[in-house]
Scaffold this motif. Structure first.
Motif, PDB file in Angstrom:
ATOM      1  N   THR A 197      36.234  52.245 125.137  1.00 27.33           N
ATOM      2  CA  THR A 197      36.193  53.705 123.894  1.00 27.33           C
ATOM      3  C   THR A 197      34.843  52.611 122.832  1.00 27.33           C
ATOM      4  OG1 THR A 197      37.769  52.893 123.024  1.00 27.33           O
ATOM      5  CG2 THR A 197      38.089  54.220 124.650  1.00 27.33           C
ATOM      6  N   GLU A 198      34.799  51.981 122.579  1.00 23.11           N
ATOM      7  CA  GLU A 198      33.920  51.627 121.624  1.00 23.11           C
ATOM      8  C   GLU A 198      32.954  51.385 122.138  1.00 23.11           C
ATOM      9  OE1 GLU A 198      33.619  50.716 118.069  1.00 23.11           O
ATOM     10  OE2 GLU A 198      34.898  52.008 118.058  1.00 23.11           O
ATOM     11  N   PRO A 205      40.015  67.482 130.209  1.00 24.39           N
ATOM     12  CA  PRO A 205      38.944  67.158 129.377  1.00 24.39           C
ATOM     13  C   PRO A 205      38.597  65.706 129.614  1.00 24.39           C
ATOM     14  CG  PRO A 205      40.557  68.124 128.081  1.00 24.39           C
ATOM     15  CD  PRO A 205      40.690  68.028 130.263  1.00 24.39           C
ATOM     16  N   GLN A 206      37.228  65.158 128.508  1.00 25.86           N
ATOM     17  CA  GLN A 206      37.338  63.701 128.165  1.00 25.86           C
ATOM     18  C   GLN A 206      38.056  63.312 126.980  1.00 25.86           C
ATOM     19  OE1 GLN A 206      33.293  63.636 126.495  1.00 25.86           O
ATOM     20  NE2 GLN A 206      32.884  63.257 128.307  1.00 25.86           N
ATOM     21  N   ARG A 207      38.390  61.763 127.184  1.00 24.12           N
ATOM     22  CA  ARG A 207      39.454  61.327 126.004  1.00 24.12           C
ATOM     23  C   ARG A 207      39.138  60.455 125.702  1.00 24.12           C
ATOM     24  NH1 ARG A 207      44.835  59.112 129.028  1.00 24.12           N
ATOM     25  NH2 ARG A 207      43.496  57.295 128.842  1.00 24.12           N
ATOM     26  N   ASP A 208      38.614  60.665 124.443  1.00 18.87           N
ATOM     27  CA  ASP A 208      38.002  59.248 123.105  1.00 18.87           C
ATOM     28  C   ASP A 208      37.174  58.797 124.056  1.00 18.87           C
ATOM     29  OD1 ASP A 208      40.549  59.173 122.154  1.00 18.87           O
ATOM     30  OD2 ASP A 208      41.279  57.575 123.355  1.00 18.87           O
ATOM     31  N   GLY A 209      35.903  60.570 124.687  1.00 17.30           N
ATOM     32  CA  GLY A 209      34.596  60.397 125.097  1.00 17.30           C
ATOM     33  C   GLY A 209      34.775  59.521 125.854  1.00 17.30           C
ATOM     34  N   ILE A 210      35.382  59.648 126.922  1.00 18.55           N
ATOM     35  CA  ILE A 210      36.025  58.761 128.651  1.00 18.55           C
ATOM     36  C   ILE A 210      36.026  60.146 129.581  1.00 18.55           C
ATOM     37  CG2 ILE A 210      36.246  56.938 129.918  1.00 18.55           C
ATOM     38  CD1 ILE A 210      34.881  56.330 127.519  1.00 18.55           C
ATOM     39  N   ASP A 211      34.867  60.299 130.835  1.00 16.41           N
ATOM     40  CA  ASP A 211      35.561  60.716 131.419  1.00 16.41           C
ATOM     41  C   ASP A 211      36.322  60.310 132.225  1.00 16.41           C
ATOM     42  OD1 ASP A 211      33.191  62.999 131.172  1.00 16.41           O
ATOM     43  OD2 ASP A 211      31.797  61.640 132.582  1.00 16.41           O
TER      44      ASP A 211
END
Length: 312
Positions: free
Chosen positions: A126-127, A13-19
């Protein structure tokens, strides 16, 4: 020639919105890599260190298409796919919310604050607008259809589903999106406005500032003065093309560098900390287009305002 098969879906799955990062093991005609570890060390040890590669293998952080951990001593197989998550350096949170102007099953219009990158890149991962919206709205497939400079605020068109991205990107490629920006810059009573500025802009990789040079124009901007107060004016800018830093370059060429621009006319040293109180005075205020999926006409307006031009 038959094209390469589409890679399988990521098992992580993504982590912190990152693939996760996908790695395809390349052909090895010389037999240089007897096992998976040999290749991963050659490929990543220079970036993260040999010890970190071995730690990731021992902790099962490299996985195969079935989601299972990949052992370093497994035989090397060209064409095999592996996935892993990068280690992200801590990032200073940008202390402004991301607005949502519109959302439906196909698209989302975000109102990006100053200082927030649109997509993960370099030291901003992430930001970023993309990662934040994926996390906050639980939209893992969300992707921007175009880019907006990190220092510029305003509207960004994002697609909710990956299969729709091409249709909306085509709008920008074919110049079917009408864009309006607002800017605050010096006022010059001797300068005749409105006017259309055309020039050839060149932006070299690794060089912060773009430049104008002789040759056939590849950029076009319409510049209009809306009002002025003393030494400063509020401008409406309408780009017909989308070169990097185009509006900032054209305004600087007119002798009207944007307020708080750290690049034009002079590149300033990068500060140790962001000066959030003095953002670049440039706002992507309007996006207007016909929806390529639904056929519906859209006109969206940013809810943000430029701080150097408060309402009176």
């Amino acid at each position: 020639m038959r094209g390469r098969a589409k890679p399988p879906a990521a098992p992580l799955p993504q982590r912190d919105g990152i693939d996760p990062v996908r790695v395809r093991l390349p052909e090895d005609p010389d037999g240089a890599w007897a096992c998976v570890r040999d290749h991963l060390q050659d490929r990543f040890a220079g970036a993260v260190g040999a010890r970190r590669v071995d730690t990731m293998l021992s902790e099962g952080l490299f996985v195969g298409a079935d989601g299972g951990a990949v052992g370093g001593e497994e035989p090397y197989t060209a064409g095999r796919f592996l996935w892993f998550h990068r280690d992200f350096a801590p990032e200073e949170p940008v202390p402004f919310p991301v607005g949502v102007v519109h959302r439906d099953e196909h698209l989302l219009i975000a109102d990006k604050p100053h200082f927030l990158s649109t997509t993960p890149r370099g030291r901003h991962i992430t930001e970023t607008l993309t990662a934040r919206l994926r996390r906050e709205l639980e939209l893992p497939q969300l992707q921007p259809a175009h880019r907006l400079d990190r220092l510029t605020a305003g509207l960004v068109l994002c697609v909710v589903r990956a299969e729709d991205r091409g249709a909306y990107q085509t709008l920008f490629r074919d110049r079917l999106v009408r864009k309006e920006y607002e800017a605050v810059a010096p006022y010059d009573p001797e300068l005749t406005l409105p006017r259309t500025v055309r020039s050839r802009i060149v932006k070299e990789r690794g060089v912060i500032a773009a430049r104008e040079e002789p040759g056939a124009p590849n950029s076009e901007s319409r510049v209009e003065l809306l009002e002025h107060r003393g030494a400063f004016g509020r401008y409406r800018l309408r780009p017909a093309t989308g070169r990097t830093h185009q509006l900032r370059v054209h305004m600087n060429a007119l002798g009207l560098p944007l307020v708080n621009d750290p690049v034009y006319p002079v590149v300033r040293p990068e500060p140790e900390r962001e000066d959030y109180a003095n953002p670049l005075q440039l706002l992507a205020g309007v996006l207007e287009f016909t929806d390529p999926v639904t056929g519906e006409p859209h006109r969206f307006r940013s809810g943000l305002r430029l701080s150097a031009w408060p309402d009176r």
